[in-house]
Design an enzyme around this catalytic site. Structure first.
Site, PDB file in Angstrom:
ATOM      1  CE  LYS A   1      41.914  21.359  43.062  1.00 22.62           C
ATOM      2  NZ  LYS A   1      40.656  21.148  42.432  1.00 22.62           N
TER       3      LYS A   1
ATOM      4  CE  LYS B   1      47.707  20.765  38.004  1.00 22.33           C
ATOM      5  NZ  LYS B   1      46.472  20.101  37.677  1.00 22.33           N
TER       6      LYS B   1
ATOM      7  CE  LYS C   1      40.714  25.926  34.272  1.00 21.23           C
ATOM      8  NZ  LYS C   1      40.678  24.794  35.039  1.00 21.23           N
TER       9      LYS C   1
HETATM   10  P1  ADP Z   1      43.686  23.499  36.954  1.00 22.49           P
HETATM   11  O1  ADP Z   1      44.427  22.987  37.675  1.00 22.49           O
HETATM   12  O2  ADP Z   1      44.182  24.478  35.756  1.00 22.49           O
HETATM   13  O3  ADP Z   1      42.377  24.057  37.667  1.00 22.49           O
HETATM   14  P2  ADP Z   1      41.684  21.434  36.303  1.00 22.49           P
HETATM   15  O4  ADP Z   1      42.263  20.762  37.528  1.00 22.49           O
HETATM   16  O5  ADP Z   1      40.425  22.021  35.810  1.00 22.49           O
HETATM   17  O6  ADP Z   1      43.206  22.425  35.854  1.00 22.49           O
HETATM   18  O7  ADP Z   1      42.101  20.116  35.169  1.00 22.49           O
HETATM   19  C1  ADP Z   1      41.386  19.865  33.896  1.00 22.49           C
HETATM   20  C2  ADP Z   1      42.134  19.027  33.169  1.00 22.49           C
HETATM   21  O8  ADP Z   1      43.417  19.388  32.676  1.00 22.49           O
HETATM   22  C3  ADP Z   1      42.328  17.704  34.040  1.00 22.49           C
HETATM   23  O9  ADP Z   1      42.234  16.547  33.343  1.00 22.49           O
HETATM   24  C4  ADP Z   1      43.807  17.596  34.343  1.00 22.49           C
HETATM   25  O10 ADP Z   1      44.365  16.457  34.399  1.00 22.49           O
HETATM   26  C5  ADP Z   1      44.537  18.365  33.236  1.00 22.49           C
HETATM   27  N1  ADP Z   1      45.495  19.517  33.490  1.00 22.49           N
HETATM   28  C6  ADP Z   1      45.487  20.471  34.432  1.00 22.49           C
HETATM   29  N2  ADP Z   1      46.772  21.198  34.655  1.00 22.49           N
HETATM   30  C7  ADP Z   1      47.603  20.376  33.856  1.00 22.49           C
HETATM   31  C8  ADP Z   1      48.909  20.490  33.560  1.00 22.49           C
HETATM   32  N3  ADP Z   1      49.671  21.580  34.169  1.00 22.49           N
HETATM   33  N4  ADP Z   1      49.518  19.518  32.761  1.00 22.49           N
HETATM   34  C9  ADP Z   1      48.895  18.299  32.574  1.00 22.49           C
HETATM   35  N5  ADP Z   1      47.445  18.253  32.433  1.00 22.49           N
HETATM   36  C10 ADP Z   1      46.616  19.198  33.258  1.00 22.49           C
END
Ligand code: ADP
Ligand code: TRP
Length: 330
Positions: free
Chosen positions: A114, A194, A197
């Protein structure tokens, strides 16, 4: 009768939810509400690590609730609530933090990831896995369905539960099994990293019209000319198509890539149609739900009450075992 397993998972309301969240997490959450005593929550304390605007956080929180409900989460079948409605979580996180070696947090890959991607390196972000461990442990959860990227956080959680039990009593916390959602590769974002958000590379689940088209058309591809054969397996557009199309359609599109004469523009149009179709029903449902903001409040109030009661049962013996003085009971 055997006791149902407690299933727990959370999602941060730190932006609009995207198709990576859907395939990596939400879809499984919705499926699993049928399979056990499911607890799903909005990790809004966690969102404070990246969102420092109260109005915005509230808006994102409501949006995530609407998204889940529109996609099929049923508050009659699971406990759906906001993390901030369970203050016991923050209480347990502090106690766990006092048992956590700094060196364990320093190994956190998600923190490094991050900050490498521009997030502000605050202490909340650094100790994020401790709060996540508290989220899980405060309900004596058995199963934690999350994407592959969360594997280390679940291991840290198991580790911290063991530390607290060894220090204060072996029955205080239940060590959860990890449950990494298999066969879902990390969904790539429009820039190939990946989808997240935090990286401004998402395609939102409920994007529509011009905004959706713009995102899809912006997916990065290589510069192979239209007439040349292309490798579907190294293409971001195809990686997304695979998520939405059935097997037959996927094979057919892969064939077109390999044959040549099929451009990335064609593939993007195909993807756009697939996304629109896939979420069409949910989109209509979401519009209906938006008309009734009181319903969102009701769902969270009910869910919060149930979650707090369960959390308090786990927290009370921990307060006692750790010697924390209390002159009142909740
Ligand atoms: P972000 O990275 O968008 O902030 P989060 O960390 O809040 O997303 O992730 C929420 C859920 O969605 C988690 O269980 C995570 O494993 C899944 N997730 C987030 N991004 C991905 C992705 N690109 N591919 C698969 N699963 C994802
Ligand atoms: N860290 C998770 C994510 O980014 C969100 C989360 C917070 C979570 N607490 C949790 C997931 C507890 C599962 C269990 O997706």
């Amino acid at each position: 009768m055997t006791k149902q397993k407690t299933i727990l998972s959370g999602i941060q309301p730190s932006g609009k939810l995207h198709i990576g969240n859907f395939f990596g997490a939400m879809r499984q959450h919705i499926r699993m509400q049928e399979e056990g005593d499911a607890f799903y929550f909005l990790a809004n304390y966690h969102s404070l690590t990246s969102v420092n605007n109260g109005e915005l956080l509230e808006e994102y929180t409501r949006d995530v609730v609407l998204d889940y409900l529109a996609l099929g989460l049923d508050p009659e079948k699971c406990t759906f609530f906001a993390q901030s409605d369970v203050p016991q979580t923050a209480e347990l996180a502090w106690i766990l933090g006092c048992l956590t070696p700094v060196s364990l947090m320093e190994k956190g890959v998600s923190y490094k990831d991050k900050i490498a991607n521009g997030l502000n390196p605050n202490i909340g972000l650094f100790t994020y896995p401790i709060l996540q461990a508290a989220d899980i442990l405060i309900y004596h959860s058995d199963l934690v369905p999350v994407g592959e990227d969360q594997k280390q956080n679940i291991e840290i959680c198991r580790d911290l539960a063991g530390k607290l039990n060894r220090a204060y009593g072996s029955e205080l916390l239940k060590i959860p099994e990890d449950y990494i959602v298999k066969n879902v590769a990390t969904v790539p974002g429009i820039d190939g990293r990946k989808m997240s958000k935090s990286y401004d590379n998402t395609i939102n689940i409920f994007a529509e019209g011009k905004a959706l088209k713009k995102r899809v058309m912006a997916i990065e591809t290589d510069s192979t000319a239209l007439e040349e054969p292309k490798d579907p397996d190294s293409c971001n557009v195809f990686a997304l198509i695979k998520l939405f199309a059935d097997k037959e359609n996927t094979d057919e599109i892969a064939g077109k890539y390999r044959a040549g004469g099929y451009g990335y523009g064609h593939a993007k149009k195909e993807l756009l149609g697939l996304i629109e179709g896939y979420f069409a029903e949910a989109r209509d449902r979401r519009k209906e739900l938006e008309k009734n903001p009181d319903y969102v409040n009701d769902v969270l109030r009910e869910g919060g009450k149930k979650a707090r009661e369960r959390a308090e049962q786990v927290m009370e013996p921990i307060r006692e075992a750790t010697g924390l003085f209390r002159s009142f009971k909740y």
